[in-house]
Design a protein around this motif. Structure first.
Motif, short mmCIF file in Angstrom:
data_model
loop_
_atom_site.label_atom_id
_atom_site.label_comp_id
_atom_site.label_asym_id
_atom_site.label_seq_id
_atom_site.Cartn_x
_atom_site.Cartn_y
_atom_site.Cartn_z
N GLY A 188 0.79 -1.23 0.00
CA GLY A 188 0.00 0.00 0.00
C GLY A 188 0.82 1.27 0.00
N GLN A 189 2.13 1.18 0.29
CA GLN A 189 2.97 2.37 0.29
C GLN A 189 3.10 2.92 -1.13
N THR A 204 4.91 7.16 -11.04
CA THR A 204 4.42 6.83 -9.71
C THR A 204 3.62 5.53 -9.71
N GLY A 205 3.50 4.97 -8.51
CA GLY A 205 2.74 3.74 -8.34
C GLY A 205 2.57 3.41 -6.88
N ARG A 249 2.76 -5.93 -3.46
CA ARG A 249 3.17 -7.23 -2.93
C ARG A 249 4.57 -7.13 -2.35
N VAL A 250 4.74 -7.75 -1.18
CA VAL A 250 6.05 -7.83 -0.54
C VAL A 250 6.36 -9.31 -0.33
N ALA A 299 13.92 2.39 -8.11
CA ALA A 299 12.63 2.52 -7.44
C ALA A 299 12.81 3.16 -6.07
N TYR A 300 11.84 3.99 -5.69
CA TYR A 300 11.86 4.68 -4.40
C TYR A 300 10.51 4.47 -3.74
N ILE A 301 10.51 3.84 -2.59
CA ILE A 301 9.28 3.50 -1.86
C ILE A 301 9.17 4.42 -0.65
N LYS A 302 8.06 5.16 -0.57
CA LYS A 302 7.85 6.08 0.54
C LYS A 302 7.56 5.28 1.82
#
Length: 353
Positions: free
Chosen positions: A277-278, A293-294, A298-299, A342-345
């Motif tokens: 969901g991040q 963006t996206g 899944r982790v 990729a950069y995950i907030k």
């Protein structure tokens, strides 16, 4: 003596002033250790990692279950295909002949079943009955001849040999009557259960052989498993392909790129910060500063080895990663297989800039 003392003090003061001046003129060095960079990233509120772009369906490498020569490849790269659409055909003339042979055998066995169930035709029953009557007439004639020659032998007119010959003819005629009667009974009787079962079993075997031939023929017709785009054409018409179930040998690669995903390698030291969901974004050298963006959908649950190498001199290849999947926003257009960053907030108060 006093003059020498003051002269020494003056030299010390001059040297000290010069040293201070040189030190103050040098710029301060920036800390560039990897640990310091990681700290900056963590405080910045996101986790970074390399990734690869893939279609929402992943890459479907469509091959053949049979080895053979391609008669025709019906699609080109970039073509849109539907699920079940024919994309290639193997040479299959021999399998068509096998289907025709098996179909003919089925018809033959079906006729045998009907014949067994229905029994003999009316004409066959009449013919069998006529044979019985014919042999009965011969028997009566043989009986009359035998009795007449018995009387002649008793009167001494003929020899014993002649008398016995007519007796033998009578016995032969009697045996033929019994044979004709048995044949008539067999023709006229209802079919036996075991005969019907045997005929039906033979029919089922023929049907199974036909189904097997049809299934093998169907494997020569290569169809698309999904609706999507032909991403890569690996073989051309006339080329030979091998059984893809034993060794990968795709004919085409098909993917549904209506939605794109990015498969990211998250370093083992940062997996605790990643959640489904991040929000996230990716960048690529080919698109310079543009951000796509996206959201994390899944982790992974199992640590593994790196899937993507960045070719950086300081890169460590012995670290473990957790595979994470980011789904890009609808309408994003990127080439399949493109390597991105990729950069995950990881914090809700950080905005992408």
């Amino acid at each position: 003596m006093i003059k020498k003392h003051w002269f020494a003090i003056l030299i010390i003061i001059v040297v000290a002033v010069a040293g201070f001046t040189l030190t103050a003129g040098k710029p301060k060095q920036r800390a560039t250790a990897p640990a310091a960079v990681a700290t900056v990233l963590e405080k910045g509120g996101y986790v970074a990692g390399p990734g690869l772009v893939e279609p929402v369906s992943e890459d479907n490498k469509v091959g053949s279950e049979l080895s053979g020569k391609l008669r025709e490849v019906l699609v080109e790269e970039g073509d849109h295909v539907h699920a079940g659409q024919l994309v290639a055909v193997l040479e299959n003339a021999d399998l068509k002949a096998q289907i025709q042979t098996a179909a003919a055998q089925v018809k033959q066995n079906e006729a045998q079943v009907r014949k067994t169930v229905n029994g003999a035709r009316t004409q066959e029953r009449r013919e069998a009955f006529s044979t019985v009557e014919e042999n009965e007439a011969v028997l009566e004639n043989a009986r009359a001849e035998m009795e007449r020659h018995n009387q002649l032998f008793a009167a001494g007119i003929i020899s014993r040999e002649d008398d016995e010959r007519y007796a033998r003819e009578f016995r032969v005629a009697k045996a033929k009557v019994e044979e004709a009667q048995q044949h008539h009974a067999l023709i006229n009787d209802s079919p036996r259960e075991e005969d019907i079962a045997a005929a039906q079993a033979a029919l089922e075997v023929a049907k199974a052989q036909l189904a097997e031939a049809q299934a093998r023929y169907e494997k020569t017709l290569i169809r698309s498993p999904i609706e999507g785009i032909v991403l890569r054409k690996h073989h051309r018409s006339g080329e030979s392909v091998s059984n893809s179930s034993t060794a990968p040998d795709p004919i085409v690669t098909i993917g549904d790129n209506s939605v794109l995903r990015v498969r990211v390698d998250v370093d083992e030291t940062e997996v605790a910060q990643v959640r489904v969901g991040q929000t996230a974004y990716v960048t690529a050298d080919a698109y310079r500063a543009q951000k796509f963006t996206g959201r994390v959908i899944r982790v992974g649950n199992e640590m593994g080895h790196k899937n993507i190498r960045t070719d950086e001199p300081a890169e460590r290849v012995d670290t473990k990663i957790l595979e994470t999947l980011i789904q890009l926003d609808p309408g994003t257009q990127l080439p399949d297989g493109l390597r991105v960053d990729a950069y995950i907030k990881t914090t809700p108060d950080v905005a992408f800039k």
